[in-house]
Design an enzyme around this catalytic site. Structure first.
Site, short mmCIF file in Angstrom:
data_model
loop_
_atom_site.label_atom_id
_atom_site.label_comp_id
_atom_site.label_asym_id
_atom_site.label_seq_id
_atom_site.Cartn_x
_atom_site.Cartn_y
_atom_site.Cartn_z
N CYS A 8 62.82 96.49 -18.96
CA CYS A 8 64.03 97.18 -18.53
C CYS A 8 65.21 96.84 -19.45
O CYS A 8 65.24 97.28 -20.58
CB CYS A 8 64.33 96.90 -17.06
SG CYS A 8 65.49 98.09 -16.33
N HIS A 127 58.83 97.79 -14.16
CA HIS A 127 58.91 96.36 -13.88
C HIS A 127 57.58 95.76 -13.44
O HIS A 127 57.35 95.58 -12.23
CB HIS A 127 59.95 96.11 -12.78
CG HIS A 127 61.35 96.33 -13.20
ND1 HIS A 127 62.13 95.31 -13.70
CD2 HIS A 127 62.12 97.44 -13.23
CE1 HIS A 127 63.33 95.78 -13.99
NE2 HIS A 127 63.35 97.07 -13.72
N GLU A 129 56.72 92.73 -13.45
CA GLU A 129 56.96 91.46 -12.77
C GLU A 129 57.20 91.64 -11.27
O GLU A 129 57.13 90.69 -10.50
CB GLU A 129 58.13 90.71 -13.42
CG GLU A 129 59.51 91.17 -13.04
CD GLU A 129 60.00 92.47 -13.68
OE1 GLU A 129 61.17 92.82 -13.44
OE2 GLU A 129 59.24 93.13 -14.39
#
Length: 156
Positions: A8, A127, A129
Site C-alpha cells: 500500500c 494488504h 498482512e
C-alpha cells in the site's frame, strides 16, 4: 541485494523513489494515482499470481482472497516503461479485470502488484498482512510471506 516488499503506502514509496517499475532509484517512471472511483475503496478482493519470481512460487492457479484499502492505487507508468505484474485483480472466474468493484483502483490490465527487473522488489496495493490468521477471514496472505521466509532462509 535483498528482497523489498512495499504494501500500500510502501508500494507508493517504491514508485516515488524509482525502484518500481524500472528499478532505478532517482528515476521516477510511474505513480499510483487516484482510484477511478475518486474515493477510498476498502473491500476484499481476489488476486491471481503471475509466475516468475520467488514471491509467487506455488501460487499459480490460486485465487487469493486479500483485503484492499486505498484511495490512490491506480498504476500509471511513463510511456516506454516495462511493467512486470506479480499479481492481478481478478473476477470470480480468475480472469484479470479492470472492472469495478473487482478492481477497486481501476488499474490498467488489472495490475495489483508488480516487481522490479530483478524480481526482488515487490510493490502490492492489497494488504496480505491483514489475511494471515483465521480470525482475519482469510489466511491467503500468509502464503506470500511464507515465500519470502523460504527465499531468505536460502539466499539472504
Amino acid at each position: 541485494r535483498r528482497p523489498i516488499l512495499g504494501i500500500c503506502n510502501g508500494d507508493q514509496v517504491l514508485m516515488e523513489i524509482g525502484l518500481l517499475p524500472e528499478g532505478t532509484i532517482g528515476t521516477r517512471r510511474g505513480a499510483l494515482t487516484q482510484n477511478r472511483s475518486a474515493r477510498f475503496e476498502g473491500r476484499w478482493v481476489l488476486l491471481s499470481a503471475v509466475t516468475g519470481t520467488f514471491w509467487t512460487e506455488g501460487l499459480e492457479g490460486a485465487l487469493l482472497r486479500i483485503p484492499s484499502a486505498h484511495g490512490e492505487g491506480r498504476l500509471t507508468v511513463a510511456p516506454g516503461s516495462t511493467v512486470r505484474p506479480a499479481f492481478h485483480y481478478v473476477d470470480e472466474t480468475g480472469r484479470p479485470t479492470e472492472a469495478y468493484p473487482a478492481n477497486p483502483s481501476g488499474a490498467s490490465g488489472g495490475v495489483a502488484g508488480l516487481t522490479d527487473p530483478s524480481g526482488l522488489v515487490l510493490g502490492l496495493m492489497p494488504h496480505p498482512e491483514r489475511a494471515v490468521l483465521p480470525i482475519h477471514g482469510s489466511e491467503d496472505g500468509r502464503r506470500l510471506f511464507a515465500n519470502l521466509v523460504r527465499f531468505c532462509a536460502a539466499s539472504c
